[in-house]
Design a protein around this motif. Structure first.
Motif, mmCIF file in Angstrom:
data_model
loop_
_atom_site.group_PDB
_atom_site.id
_atom_site.type_symbol
_atom_site.label_atom_id
_atom_site.label_comp_id
_atom_site.label_asym_id
_atom_site.label_seq_id
_atom_site.Cartn_x
_atom_site.Cartn_y
_atom_site.Cartn_z
ATOM 1 N N VAL A 53 -4.500 23.673 10.751
ATOM 2 C CA VAL A 53 -5.784 23.954 11.382
ATOM 3 C C VAL A 53 -6.241 25.322 10.886
ATOM 4 N N THR A 54 -7.485 25.396 10.440
ATOM 5 C CA THR A 54 -8.081 26.672 10.058
ATOM 6 C C THR A 54 -9.312 26.868 10.928
ATOM 7 N N GLU A 55 -9.363 27.995 11.614
ATOM 8 C CA GLU A 55 -10.508 28.291 12.471
ATOM 9 C C GLU A 55 -11.091 29.648 12.117
ATOM 10 N N GLY A 56 -12.413 29.756 12.229
ATOM 11 C CA GLY A 56 -13.131 31.006 12.067
ATOM 12 C C GLY A 56 -14.069 31.192 13.244
ATOM 13 N N TRP A 57 -13.958 32.318 13.910
ATOM 14 C CA TRP A 57 -14.727 32.602 15.122
ATOM 15 C C TRP A 57 -15.608 33.823 14.918
ATOM 16 N N THR A 58 -16.694 33.884 15.660
ATOM 17 C CA THR A 58 -17.585 35.035 15.551
ATOM 18 C C THR A 58 -16.867 36.321 15.932
ATOM 19 N N THR A 59 -16.009 36.251 16.967
ATOM 20 C CA THR A 59 -15.224 37.413 17.376
ATOM 21 C C THR A 59 -13.874 36.946 17.922
ATOM 22 N N GLU A 60 -12.921 37.834 17.914
ATOM 23 C CA GLU A 60 -11.626 37.522 18.514
ATOM 24 C C GLU A 60 -11.789 37.287 20.014
ATOM 25 N N GLU A 61 -12.677 38.037 20.638
ATOM 26 C CA GLU A 61 -12.910 37.884 22.072
ATOM 27 C C GLU A 61 -13.459 36.494 22.389
ATOM 28 N N ALA A 62 -14.354 35.977 21.560
ATOM 29 C CA ALA A 62 -14.904 34.637 21.780
ATOM 30 C C ALA A 62 -13.801 33.586 21.695
ATOM 31 N N HIS A 63 -12.901 33.774 20.743
ATOM 32 C CA HIS A 63 -11.770 32.855 20.607
ATOM 33 C C HIS A 63 -10.904 32.884 21.867
ATOM 34 N N HIS A 64 -10.543 34.074 22.318
ATOM 35 C CA HIS A 64 -9.702 34.211 23.510
ATOM 36 C C HIS A 64 -10.416 33.684 24.758
ATOM 37 N N ARG A 65 -11.712 33.928 24.839
ATOM 38 C CA ARG A 65 -12.490 33.453 25.983
ATOM 39 C C ARG A 65 -12.468 31.919 26.039
ATOM 40 N N PHE A 66 -12.639 31.279 24.883
ATOM 41 C CA PHE A 66 -12.607 29.821 24.835
ATOM 42 C C PHE A 66 -11.238 29.294 25.256
ATOM 43 N N PHE A 67 -10.169 29.860 24.709
ATOM 44 C CA PHE A 67 -8.834 29.357 25.008
ATOM 45 C C PHE A 67 -8.359 29.706 26.415
ATOM 46 N N ALA A 68 -9.090 30.545 27.126
ATOM 47 C CA ALA A 68 -8.767 30.849 28.518
ATOM 48 C C ALA A 68 -9.411 29.849 29.481
ATOM 49 N N THR A 69 -10.289 28.977 28.987
ATOM 50 C CA THR A 69 -10.965 28.023 29.865
ATOM 51 C C THR A 69 -10.001 26.922 30.313
ATOM 52 N N ALA A 70 -10.320 26.327 31.439
ATOM 53 C CA ALA A 70 -9.510 25.213 31.955
ATOM 54 C C ALA A 70 -9.528 24.048 30.967
ATOM 55 N N GLU A 71 -10.664 23.801 30.335
ATOM 56 C CA GLU A 71 -10.776 22.712 29.366
ATOM 57 C C GLU A 71 -9.817 22.917 28.190
ATOM 58 N N ALA A 72 -9.785 24.115 27.654
ATOM 59 C CA ALA A 72 -8.903 24.399 26.517
ATOM 60 C C ALA A 72 -7.441 24.335 26.940
ATOM 61 N N GLN A 73 -7.121 24.817 28.111
ATOM 62 C CA GLN A 73 -5.745 24.774 28.587
ATOM 63 C C GLN A 73 -5.285 23.329 28.800
ATOM 64 N N ALA A 74 -6.182 22.481 29.283
ATOM 65 C CA ALA A 74 -5.850 21.066 29.456
ATOM 66 C C ALA A 74 -5.599 20.405 28.108
ATOM 67 N N LEU A 75 -6.395 20.756 27.107
ATOM 68 C CA LEU A 75 -6.192 20.200 25.766
ATOM 69 C C LEU A 75 -4.866 20.657 25.179
ATOM 70 N N LEU A 76 -4.512 21.911 25.380
ATOM 71 C CA LEU A 76 -3.231 22.406 24.882
ATOM 72 C C LEU A 76 -2.075 21.667 25.545
ATOM 73 N N ALA A 77 -2.220 21.352 26.827
ATOM 74 C CA ALA A 77 -1.176 20.602 27.527
ATOM 75 C C ALA A 77 -1.060 19.187 26.956
ATOM 76 N N GLN A 78 -2.188 18.575 26.589
ATOM 77 C CA GLN A 78 -2.176 17.240 25.982
ATOM 78 C C GLN A 78 -1.606 17.282 24.578
ATOM 79 N N LEU A 79 -1.759 18.402 23.905
ATOM 80 C CA LEU A 79 -1.273 18.562 22.537
ATOM 81 C C LEU A 79 0.257 18.608 22.492
ATOM 82 N N GLN A 80 0.872 19.235 23.468
ATOM 83 C CA GLN A 80 2.320 19.477 23.435
ATOM 84 C C GLN A 80 3.168 18.234 23.179
#
Length: 101
Positions: A53-80
């Motif tokens: 996976v290669t990702e490019g984000w406008t800012t590091e903060e935007a990346h962290h903000r996205f991955f702190a959401t409940a939606e992203a955390q649920a996806l990470l749990a499904q990924l495991q």
């Protein structure tokens, strides 16, 4: 759009689950997040269960903000259950280039 933060992740799918892992990642909400301007999924030519996976984000903060959401955390749990071990991550500061598929 300027990309100031990016990373590469390499994941190994459970044996024979490389297609499922790639499809799961391609359905990621990162694709619709306006701060994620590069989102590429690739497969190893030598091992079809290895997915990059290669990702490019406008800012590091935007990346962290996205991955702190409940939606992203649920996806990470499904990924495991799809992967073996922990993904390998390499962060980067993009300096230029091109992404087109």
């Amino acid at each position: 759009m300027i990309i100031s933060y990016g990373f590469h992740a390499t994941m190994t799918a459970q044996p024979g689950k490389g297609d499922e892992l790639a499809d799961f990642l391609l359905a990621s909400p990162s694709l619709t997040n306006e701060d994620c301007v590069v989102f590429l999924i690739g497969r190893s030519a030598a091992d079809s269960d290895v997915v990059h996976v290669t990702e490019g984000w406008t800012t590091e903060e935007a990346h962290h903000r996205f991955f702190a959401t409940a939606e992203a955390q649920a996806l990470l749990a499904q990924l495991q259950p799809l992967i073996v071990g922990e993904p390998a991550y390499l962060d980067e500061v993009p300096v230029g280039g091109k992404a087109a598929i």
